[in-house]
Motif scaffolding. Structure first.
Motif, mmCIF file in Angstrom:
data_model
loop_
_atom_site.group_PDB
_atom_site.id
_atom_site.type_symbol
_atom_site.label_atom_id
_atom_site.label_comp_id
_atom_site.label_asym_id
_atom_site.label_seq_id
_atom_site.Cartn_x
_atom_site.Cartn_y
_atom_site.Cartn_z
ATOM 1 N N TYR A 244 -5.130 -13.646 33.502
ATOM 2 C CA TYR A 244 -6.102 -14.608 34.001
ATOM 3 C C TYR A 244 -7.417 -13.959 34.442
ATOM 4 C CZ TYR A 244 -3.485 -13.085 38.145
ATOM 5 O OH TYR A 244 -2.838 -12.323 39.087
ATOM 6 N N GLU A 245 -7.540 -12.676 34.231
ATOM 7 C CA GLU A 245 -8.776 -11.988 34.582
ATOM 8 C C GLU A 245 -9.673 -11.857 33.351
ATOM 9 O OE1 GLU A 245 -7.802 -8.263 36.377
ATOM 10 O OE2 GLU A 245 -7.293 -9.176 38.315
ATOM 11 N N ASP A 246 -10.958 -12.099 33.523
ATOM 12 C CA ASP A 246 -11.902 -12.051 32.406
ATOM 13 C C ASP A 246 -11.913 -10.686 31.731
ATOM 14 O OD1 ASP A 246 -12.560 -14.644 32.874
ATOM 15 O OD2 ASP A 246 -14.516 -14.241 33.778
ATOM 16 N N GLN A 247 -11.800 -9.639 32.521
ATOM 17 C CA GLN A 247 -11.837 -8.288 31.955
ATOM 18 C C GLN A 247 -10.712 -8.085 30.948
ATOM 19 O OE1 GLN A 247 -11.511 -5.169 34.864
ATOM 20 N NE2 GLN A 247 -11.765 -3.538 33.375
ATOM 21 N N THR A 248 -9.523 -8.558 31.287
ATOM 22 C CA THR A 248 -8.377 -8.423 30.380
ATOM 23 C C THR A 248 -8.574 -9.258 29.126
ATOM 24 O OG1 THR A 248 -6.903 -8.067 32.273
ATOM 25 C CG2 THR A 248 -5.879 -8.680 30.183
ATOM 26 N N LEU A 249 -9.043 -10.496 29.299
ATOM 27 C CA LEU A 249 -9.255 -11.380 28.150
ATOM 28 C C LEU A 249 -10.357 -10.861 27.238
ATOM 29 C CD1 LEU A 249 -8.962 -14.871 29.911
ATOM 30 C CD2 LEU A 249 -7.224 -13.667 28.578
ATOM 31 N N GLU B 59 9.474 -20.687 39.341
ATOM 32 C CA GLU B 59 8.921 -21.588 38.336
ATOM 33 C C GLU B 59 7.546 -22.100 38.740
ATOM 34 O OE1 GLU B 59 11.749 -24.682 37.699
ATOM 35 O OE2 GLU B 59 13.044 -23.435 36.424
ATOM 36 N N GLU B 60 7.371 -22.406 40.041
ATOM 37 C CA GLU B 60 6.075 -22.891 40.509
ATOM 38 C C GLU B 60 4.988 -21.836 40.348
ATOM 39 O OE1 GLU B 60 8.888 -23.093 42.142
ATOM 40 O OE2 GLU B 60 9.272 -25.257 42.324
ATOM 41 N N GLN B 61 5.326 -20.602 40.727
ATOM 42 C CA GLN B 61 4.353 -19.514 40.604
ATOM 43 C C GLN B 61 4.052 -19.226 39.144
ATOM 44 O OE1 GLN B 61 2.685 -17.839 43.168
ATOM 45 N NE2 GLN B 61 1.495 -17.103 41.407
ATOM 46 N N SER B 62 5.072 -19.282 38.304
ATOM 47 C CA SER B 62 4.870 -19.052 36.872
ATOM 48 C C SER B 62 3.915 -20.079 36.279
ATOM 49 C CB SER B 62 6.209 -19.100 36.142
ATOM 50 O OG SER B 62 6.025 -19.001 34.749
ATOM 51 N N ASP B 63 4.112 -21.360 36.637
ATOM 52 C CA ASP B 63 3.242 -22.410 36.111
ATOM 53 C C ASP B 63 1.810 -22.269 36.624
ATOM 54 O OD1 ASP B 63 5.286 -23.477 34.688
ATOM 55 O OD2 ASP B 63 5.689 -25.158 36.034
ATOM 56 N N MET B 64 1.675 -21.870 37.886
ATOM 57 C CA MET B 64 0.333 -21.659 38.431
ATOM 58 C C MET B 64 -0.392 -20.542 37.680
ATOM 59 S SD MET B 64 1.049 -22.036 42.544
ATOM 60 C CE MET B 64 -0.606 -21.474 42.941
ATOM 61 N N ASP B 65 0.335 -19.447 37.398
ATOM 62 C CA ASP B 65 -0.265 -18.336 36.657
ATOM 63 C C ASP B 65 -0.627 -18.767 35.235
ATOM 64 O OD1 ASP B 65 0.055 -16.734 38.858
ATOM 65 O OD2 ASP B 65 1.848 -15.722 38.117
ATOM 66 N N SER B 66 0.249 -19.563 34.606
ATOM 67 C CA SER B 66 0.001 -20.016 33.232
ATOM 68 C C SER B 66 -1.236 -20.908 33.160
ATOM 69 C CB SER B 66 1.221 -20.763 32.693
ATOM 70 O OG SER B 66 2.338 -19.905 32.587
ATOM 71 N N ILE B 67 -1.353 -21.835 34.124
ATOM 72 C CA ILE B 67 -2.504 -22.745 34.126
ATOM 73 C C ILE B 67 -3.789 -21.989 34.444
ATOM 74 C CG2 ILE B 67 -3.545 -24.718 35.323
ATOM 75 C CD1 ILE B 67 -0.721 -25.860 35.618
ATOM 76 N N LEU B 68 -3.698 -21.012 35.348
ATOM 77 C CA LEU B 68 -4.872 -20.198 35.673
ATOM 78 C C LEU B 68 -5.319 -19.410 34.438
ATOM 79 C CD1 LEU B 68 -6.784 -19.381 37.950
ATOM 80 C CD2 LEU B 68 -5.211 -17.519 38.518
ATOM 81 N N THR B 69 -4.354 -18.868 33.719
ATOM 82 C CA THR B 69 -4.665 -18.164 32.469
ATOM 83 C C THR B 69 -5.271 -19.115 31.448
ATOM 84 O OG1 THR B 69 -2.883 -16.552 32.819
ATOM 85 C CG2 THR B 69 -3.702 -16.816 30.566
ATOM 86 N N LEU B 70 -4.703 -20.318 31.357
ATOM 87 C CA LEU B 70 -5.205 -21.328 30.424
ATOM 88 C C LEU B 70 -6.663 -21.662 30.706
ATOM 89 C CD1 LEU B 70 -4.764 -23.501 28.225
ATOM 90 C CD2 LEU B 70 -3.922 -25.016 30.050
ATOM 91 N N ILE B 71 -7.003 -21.851 31.973
ATOM 92 C CA ILE B 71 -8.380 -22.172 32.356
ATOM 93 C C ILE B 71 -9.317 -21.026 31.984
ATOM 94 C CG2 ILE B 71 -9.912 -22.581 34.323
ATOM 95 C CD1 ILE B 71 -7.542 -24.018 35.679
ATOM 96 N N ALA B 72 -8.869 -19.785 32.243
ATOM 97 C CA ALA B 72 -9.692 -18.618 31.923
ATOM 98 C C ALA B 72 -9.900 -18.489 30.414
ATOM 99 C CB ALA B 72 -9.030 -17.355 32.478
ATOM 100 N N VAL B 73 -8.843 -18.757 29.635
ATOM 101 C CA VAL B 73 -8.937 -18.654 28.172
ATOM 102 C C VAL B 73 -9.889 -19.708 27.626
ATOM 103 C CG1 VAL B 73 -7.666 -18.994 26.019
ATOM 104 C CG2 VAL B 73 -6.682 -17.592 27.843
ATOM 105 N N ILE B 74 -9.723 -20.959 28.059
ATOM 106 C CA ILE B 74 -10.577 -22.042 27.566
ATOM 107 C C ILE B 74 -12.029 -21.822 27.976
ATOM 108 C CG2 ILE B 74 -11.057 -24.518 27.784
ATOM 109 C CD1 ILE B 74 -8.062 -24.977 27.917
ATOM 110 N N GLY B 75 -12.239 -21.293 29.167
ATOM 111 C CA GLY B 75 -13.599 -20.999 29.603
ATOM 112 C C GLY B 75 -14.272 -19.943 28.757
#
Length: 251
Positions: free
Chosen positions: A165-170, A191-207
């Motif tokens: 979810y970090e721009d540098q990695t992406l 599961e909650e933390q996993s979904d939060m990380d996935s959605i955060l990554t998703l937002i970073a990727v789409i951005g």
């Protein structure tokens, strides 16, 4: 002049060294042509002599005949041999460092049209193996922070170590030019933390890449709508799939 120097200093060290070696060989070859024009008829003959002399090959087909030419030869042997020896040692060091960086996930991916897979687990292992089997020319970039080296060293899989979810990695994964991005669930956290990380990554990727197709794995029903709002192209609700499979087993 300052601009040229600034651009030169920004170049990688190995490229700067190549420029120095080529410049030395060119200068010595050119000077030898003008010192002994009858012996070294062209500038190329002079450069050829410089390369052969600096490499300590010494074919003997072109030999200086004047005192100045012999002095030039001595200077080239001392300076040129040092440069070339240092050049090859640096090349070897650069190759080893590059290979280690590639294996450990520290090297940027620079091609486009690739598939990015986020997270290392049995599902991603099967997915990547399937991609390699069906489309062997398709390049895959794996992003993960839990493994220390590329699990697919002899394939078209490029590993990036870091937080997805970090721009540098992406940016290192060149996500902005990716074709598809798979975001898998992290089974090592709740599961909650996993979904939060996935959605955060998703937002970073789409951005970073609004045109790439994004497929995200969600574990909890509560986060499915958030994944939709975030702009996922496709959502895989793992719990629903597993529950349906178990229910069918009852028939």
């Amino acid at each position: 002049m300052k601009t040229i120097t600034a651009h030169y200093l920004r170049l990688p060290a190995i490229l700067r060294l190549i420029i120095i070696v080529l410049t030395v060989l060119f200068l010595f070859g050119t000077m030898m042509h003008y010192i002994e024009p009858g012996n070294y008829r062209t500038v190329f003959d002079g450069i050829y002599w410089a390369v052969v002399t600096a490499a300590t090959v010494g074919y003997g087909d072109l030999v200086p005949k004047t005192l100045i030419g012999k002095v030039m030869t001595i200077l080239l042997i001392f300076s040129g041999t040092t440069f070339i020896t240092y050049f090859f040692s640096q090349m070897a060091t650069y190759t080893v460092k590059r290979q280690n960086a590639l294996m450990k996930g520290d090297m940027d991916y620079q091609k486009s049209g690739h598939i990015v897979v986020v997270g290392w687990n049995e599902r991603t292992k099967t997915l990547i193996e399937k991609i390699n089997e069906d489309t062997p020319d398709q390049h895959v970039v794996l992003i993960d922070r839990t493994i220390n080296k590329n699990p697919f060293q002899n394939s078209n899989v490029h590993y990036i170590h870091g937080k997805s979810y970090e721009d540098q990695t992406l940016e290192k994964a060149n996500v902005q030019f990716a074709k598809i991005v798979f975001i898998t669930a992290n089974n090592q956290v709740s599961e909650e933390q996993s979904d939060m990380d996935s959605i955060l990554t998703l937002i970073a990727v789409i951005g970073m890449s609004p045109v790439a197709k994004t497929i995200v794995e969600i574990l909890t029903s509560a986060q499915v709508e958030n994944a939709k709002r975030a702009g996922a192209t496709e959502i895989i609700h793992t719990s629903t799939i597993v529950s349906s499979a178990l229910f069918k087993r009852m028939d």
